[in-house]
Design an enzyme around this catalytic site. Structure first.
Site: not given
Length: 348
Positions: A110, A114, A172, A174-175, A207, A236
């Site tokens: 993915n 967020f 994460s 993805n940012t 995390k 994560n």
């Protein structure tokens, strides 16, 4: 797995993964998912950072980003839930497609970024939602924020009256540049701000990514202890792509599911050797055997999400029941099993 669950999964796997996720969440809200109540027993109950969990099998953040199905999910067999991630302001996330099902690998990639309704809407839903187990919120930062560290504190301050714990998510992939906040200096400042905002003294977890090397893990452990966090969530999603068979394996984003199990469990065991903080093991848990392995590697509790894509929501209760049987066979409680195989994981 019931025949209805099997047929439902077959139908969901015929549509776009993000659409399938929305349909699955809608089915949960409509009461069309298993709801046996929290699975528990004398071997399964654990106390984690002051939280009494009926069992150590939790739902990871990301499945219910906007806290839309908390009441029903809290009766799906889990011992605890984590919703979010929430950011101060609503944001749409990254462009679609941003979720990929890797069926051959029992995995997913993915790059959501967020996407969520913002903390105000999420906190209001949490306030209204009855719950049968502890519920926590994953804290995030807006992509365009001028002060991402301050965002985490702002989300906690707004949501704290409505949750039982919170998780600081700096891992994460993805940012853009979010993972830079895992560096010791940046992380120390960020956690200081979050803990200063924690007026209700909630348990706050950190995390981390599975891609940290040993020196970085040592630094994270020291900073986490110094900041007074309640525990560490390991881990994560990963940026690694080792051994994937799916045609989607090269997609950008975070990889979760079965291929992450060994990597995340080795990180978990290493952390367990570095700190006495309680750990939550995440990454590749899809069975009672894997939940038990995480616990014996050093986790006090575990979380899952991607496995639900392939095993259905009834998987939580099945994992908890299987874990109970394994503990019974070994004459242990979940708490007594923590870390018993740490050395063997460290030797891998």
């Amino acid at each position: 797995m019931t025949l209805a669950e099997r047929l439902g999964l077959l139908a969901l796997h015929r549509v776009d993964p993000e659409r399938a996720h929305a349909l699955a969440l809608g089915a949960v809200r409509a009461g069309l998912s298993p709801a046996p109540g929290p699975v528990t027993g004398p071997r399964l109950g654990v106390r984690l950072a002051g939280l009494d969990l009926p069992n150590p099998v939790g739902l990871a953040a990301g499945f219910d980003k906007n806290a839309e199905a908390v009441a029903r999910l809290s009766r799906a067999g889990f011992g605890f839930l984590e919703v979010g991630a929430a950011t101060p302001r609503p944001q749409p996330g990254n462009p679609r497609p941003r979720l990929f099902r890797l069926a051959e690998d029992r995995a997913a990639i993915n790059r959501f970024g967020f996407n969520n309704d913002g903390v105000a809407a999420i906190a209001d839903r949490l306030d209204r939602a009855p719950r049968a187990v502890p519920v926590g919120l994953n804290l995030g930062a807006n992509k365009d924020s001028a002060d991402r560290a301050a965002d985490f504190a702002a989300v906690l301050r707004r949501a704290a009256p409505h949750v039982d714990f919170a998780t600081v998510n700096v891992s994460s992939p993805n940012t853009e540049r979010l993972r830079d906040l895992q560096g010791a200096a940046a992380l120390e400042g960020l956690l200081a701000g979050v803990m200063a905002a924690n007026e209700r003294a909630l348990p706050v977890f950190l995390k981390i990514a599975p891609d940290l090397d040993d020196p970085a893990l040592e630094a994270v452990a020291r900073v986490a202890e110094g900041a007074g966090v309640a525990g560490i969530v390991a881990t994560n999603t990963t940026l690694a792509r080792d051994g994937l068979r799916s045609r989607h394996g090269a997609e950008a984003g975070g990889l979760s599911g079965a291929p992450l199990f060994d990597r995340s469990t080795r990180v978990l065991a290493r952390l367990s050797s570095l700190t006495a903080l309680p750990l939550i093991g995440v990454g590749g848990v899809s069975s009672g055997a894997e939940a038990y392995a995480k616990i014996r590697a050093g986790a006090s509790a575990v979380q899952l999400y991607t496995a639900l894509v392939y095993g259905g929501l009834g998987l939580a209760a099945r994992i908890a029941a299987d874990l109970d049987a394994r503990l019974a066979a070994d004459g242990l409680t979940a708490a007594q099993a923590v870390g018993r195989d740490r050395a063997s994981w460290l030797a891998r």
